[in-house]
Design an enzyme around this catalytic site. Structure first.
Site, PDB file in Angstrom:
ATOM      1  N   ARG A 104      44.488  40.716  49.322  1.00 15.29           N
ATOM      2  CA  ARG A 104      43.047  40.963  49.470  1.00 15.29           C
ATOM      3  C   ARG A 104      42.726  40.814  50.951  1.00 15.29           C
ATOM      4  O   ARG A 104      42.974  39.749  51.544  1.00 15.29           O
ATOM      5  CB  ARG A 104      42.243  39.960  48.645  1.00 15.29           C
ATOM      6  CG  ARG A 104      40.778  39.953  49.034  1.00 15.29           C
ATOM      7  CD  ARG A 104      39.897  39.237  48.054  1.00 15.29           C
ATOM      8  NE  ARG A 104      39.754  40.005  46.835  1.00 15.29           N
ATOM      9  CZ  ARG A 104      38.789  39.795  45.938  1.00 15.29           C
ATOM     10  NH1 ARG A 104      37.904  38.843  46.117  1.00 15.29           N
ATOM     11  NH2 ARG A 104      38.713  40.536  44.850  1.00 15.29           N
ATOM     12  N   HIS A 131      38.680  48.874  45.639  1.00 13.95           N
ATOM     13  CA  HIS A 131      39.002  47.741  44.751  1.00 13.95           C
ATOM     14  C   HIS A 131      39.549  48.325  43.438  1.00 13.95           C
ATOM     15  O   HIS A 131      38.889  48.297  42.395  1.00 13.95           O
ATOM     16  CB  HIS A 131      37.740  46.907  44.509  1.00 13.95           C
ATOM     17  CG  HIS A 131      38.002  45.554  43.924  1.00 13.95           C
ATOM     18  ND1 HIS A 131      39.263  45.061  43.664  1.00 13.95           N
ATOM     19  CD2 HIS A 131      37.131  44.572  43.526  1.00 13.95           C
ATOM     20  CE1 HIS A 131      39.163  43.844  43.150  1.00 13.95           C
ATOM     21  NE2 HIS A 131      37.884  43.521  43.053  1.00 13.95           N
ATOM     22  N   GLN A 134      39.883  46.294  39.950  1.00 15.36           N
ATOM     23  CA  GLN A 134      38.600  46.120  39.269  1.00 15.36           C
ATOM     24  C   GLN A 134      38.229  47.401  38.525  1.00 15.36           C
ATOM     25  O   GLN A 134      37.802  47.359  37.363  1.00 15.36           O
ATOM     26  CB  GLN A 134      37.513  45.768  40.290  1.00 15.36           C
ATOM     27  CG  GLN A 134      36.140  45.598  39.684  1.00 15.36           C
ATOM     28  CD  GLN A 134      36.009  44.371  38.800  1.00 15.36           C
ATOM     29  OE1 GLN A 134      36.348  43.268  39.214  1.00 15.36           O
ATOM     30  NE2 GLN A 134      35.536  44.548  37.582  1.00 15.36           N
ATOM     31  N   ASP A 226      26.755  46.686  42.220  1.00 15.29           N
ATOM     32  CA  ASP A 226      27.531  45.681  42.962  1.00 15.29           C
ATOM     33  C   ASP A 226      26.598  45.088  44.020  1.00 15.29           C
ATOM     34  O   ASP A 226      25.503  45.622  44.265  1.00 15.29           O
ATOM     35  CB  ASP A 226      28.758  46.370  43.607  1.00 15.29           C
ATOM     36  CG  ASP A 226      29.686  45.396  44.323  1.00 15.29           C
ATOM     37  OD1 ASP A 226      29.578  44.176  44.099  1.00 15.29           O
ATOM     38  OD2 ASP A 226      30.529  45.863  45.131  1.00 15.29           O
ATOM     39  N   CYS A 266      31.009  44.124  38.827  1.00 18.66           N
ATOM     40  CA  CYS A 266      32.317  43.527  39.084  1.00 18.66           C
ATOM     41  C   CYS A 266      32.241  42.012  39.236  1.00 18.66           C
ATOM     42  O   CYS A 266      33.236  41.326  39.048  1.00 18.66           O
ATOM     43  CB  CYS A 266      32.941  44.155  40.317  1.00 18.66           C
ATOM     44  SG  CYS A 266      31.908  44.029  41.790  1.00 18.66           S
ATOM     45  N   ARG A 294      40.089  41.970  33.663  1.00 18.37           N
ATOM     46  CA  ARG A 294      40.885  41.885  34.901  1.00 18.37           C
ATOM     47  C   ARG A 294      42.264  41.325  34.571  1.00 18.37           C
ATOM     48  O   ARG A 294      43.277  41.784  35.086  1.00 18.37           O
ATOM     49  CB  ARG A 294      40.196  40.968  35.932  1.00 18.37           C
ATOM     50  CG  ARG A 294      38.891  41.483  36.508  1.00 18.37           C
ATOM     51  CD  ARG A 294      39.078  42.741  37.324  1.00 18.37           C
ATOM     52  NE  ARG A 294      40.044  42.568  38.413  1.00 18.37           N
ATOM     53  CZ  ARG A 294      39.786  41.998  39.585  1.00 18.37           C
ATOM     54  NH1 ARG A 294      38.582  41.554  39.870  1.00 18.37           N
ATOM     55  NH2 ARG A 294      40.719  41.910  40.531  1.00 18.37           N
TER      56      ARG A 294
HETATM   57  N1  NVA Z   1      31.850  44.834  47.168  1.00 20.47           N
HETATM   58  C1  NVA Z   1      32.195  43.458  46.929  1.00 20.47           C
HETATM   59  C2  NVA Z   1      33.107  43.345  45.743  1.00 20.47           C
HETATM   60  C3  NVA Z   1      33.492  41.934  45.383  1.00 20.47           C
HETATM   61  C4  NVA Z   1      34.397  41.857  44.204  1.00 20.47           C
HETATM   62  C5  NVA Z   1      32.861  42.884  48.167  1.00 20.47           C
HETATM   63  O1  NVA Z   1      33.702  43.549  48.764  1.00 20.47           O
HETATM   64  O2  NVA Z   1      32.521  41.756  48.561  1.00 20.47           O
HETATM   65  N1   CP Z   2      35.372  41.085  40.965  1.00 23.78           N
HETATM   66  C1   CP Z   2      36.173  40.372  41.793  1.00 23.78           C
HETATM   67  O1   CP Z   2      37.104  40.890  42.401  1.00 23.78           O
HETATM   68  O2   CP Z   2      35.875  39.053  41.850  1.00 23.78           O
HETATM   69  P1   CP Z   2      36.470  37.975  42.869  1.00 23.78           P
HETATM   70  O3   CP Z   2      35.932  38.306  44.235  1.00 23.78           O
HETATM   71  O4   CP Z   2      35.979  36.659  42.350  1.00 23.78           O
HETATM   72  O5   CP Z   2      37.970  38.081  42.853  1.00 23.78           O
END
Ligand code: NVA
Ligand code: CP
Length: 308
Positions: A104, A131, A134, A226, A266, A294
């Site tokens: 990540r 992502h 997800q 989101d 998400c 997930r």
């Molecule tokens: N768009 C959000 C998704 C988190 C799962 C982010 O990147 O923070």
């Molecule tokens: N939806 C998601 O990826 O959640 P986290 O940021 O908690 O991993």
């Protein structure tokens, strides 16, 4: 079926048939957990996190354990990557210890560079651009709740971010219609839109990109939103709060959707910003089943890439 790619960086690298196979496998794994208890016995997954996570971290870790393997949590605060060791060197070294890497991070180029230099499968656990894990869990949830993907009217309201991109690519790959409403200046990346159009030529998906949430939500089977400020955009949060006014998913907006619409997010969510409490905590919301998936879909992805 064609050979699976080494890595899971974007769903674009997979055929419709392969993606459906992974979703079906996730559903089978969910129903019959014990059957897969030794499926990845002795396998090791390294998980690199350069951003926070609850769901991704715990579902990958629990998923590896449930398949008989083990996962190592590597925060970039603690490993040498965070002190400037090249990503390519990290890839080469981890390839000697473990059987797969989940990352990540910020720039999508970092995910690609890791995959290029690793001799083992690399999984994108979120980049600024995409992502995909997800999105796979989301479409598993749609199959479970709606019984099909093809022809479903999927509506995304909010920021044209990593989630919008991953969902737009997967919808159009799998034949769902994709409507997206973003405020002006927050539209989806043109490169993603081009890929979506190419996908749609094959799958028959219809695409609607607009700045009008009501237009996008009309007749929707799925409403998805989101956060307005993603990880790494914290300083913009106040400006975005203003720019996104009128884009909250609430009961007034949801009235334009199909009567049996489902609400998806998400997570983490900000109640009172991108979604009202009455919608996310209401009868149409499937966010907890979505979060659970997930675990199942990632087990299917891990199994597909790492079983050899
Ligand atoms: N768009 C959000 C998704 C988190 C799962 C982010 O990147 O923070
Ligand atoms: N939806 C998601 O990826 O959640 P986290 O940021 O908690 O991993």
């Amino acid at each position: 079926m064609q050979r699976y790619p080494k890595d899971f960086l974007t769903t674009q690298d997979f055929s419709e048939e392969q993606l459906i196979e992974m979703i079906d496998l996730a559903i089978r794994m969910k129903k019959n957990k014990s059957r897969y208890a030794k499926a990845l016995a002795g396998k090791k997954l390294a998980m690199i996190f350069e951003k926070s996570s609850t769901r991704t971290r715990v579902s990958f870790e629990a998923g590896m354990y449930e398949l008989g393997g083990i996962a190592f949590f590597l925060s970039s605060r603690d490993i040498q990557l965070g002190r400037g060791e090249p990503i390519a060197d990290t890839a080469r070294v981890l390839s000697r210890y473990v059987d797969g890497i989940m990352i990540r991070t910020f720039g999508h180029d970092r995910v690609e560079e890791l995959a290029r230099h690793a001799t083992i499968p690399v999984i994108n656990g979120l980049s600024d651009w995409l992502h995909p894990c997800q999105a796979m869990a989301d479409f598993q949830t749609i199959v479970e709740k709606k019984g099909r993907i093809r022809g479903i009217r999927f509506c995304y309201i909010g920021d044209g971010n990593n989630m919008a991109h991953a969902l737009g690519l997967l919808s159009t790959r799998l034949g769902a219609h994709f409507a997206c409403a973003t405020p002006k200046g927050y539209e989806m990346d043109d490169r993603i839109v081009d890929m979506m159009k190419e996908n749609a030529k094959v799958s028959g998906s219809k695409i609607l990109l607009t700045n009008d949430p009501v237009e996008a939500v009309k007749g929707a089977d799925v409403i998805y939103t989101d956060v307005w400020a993603s990880m790494g955009q914290e300083e913009e949060a106040e400006k975005r709060l203003k720019d996104f006014s009128g884009f909250q998913v609430n009961k007034t907006l949801a009235r334009y959707a199909d009567e049996e619409y489902i609400f998806m997010h998400c997570l983490p969510a900000h109640r009172g910003e991108e979604v009202s409490s009455e919608v996310i905590d209401g009868a149409h919301s499937v966010v907890w089943d979505e979060a659970e998936n997930r675990l199942h879909v990632q087990k299917a992805i891990l199994y597909t890439l790492m079983r050899k």
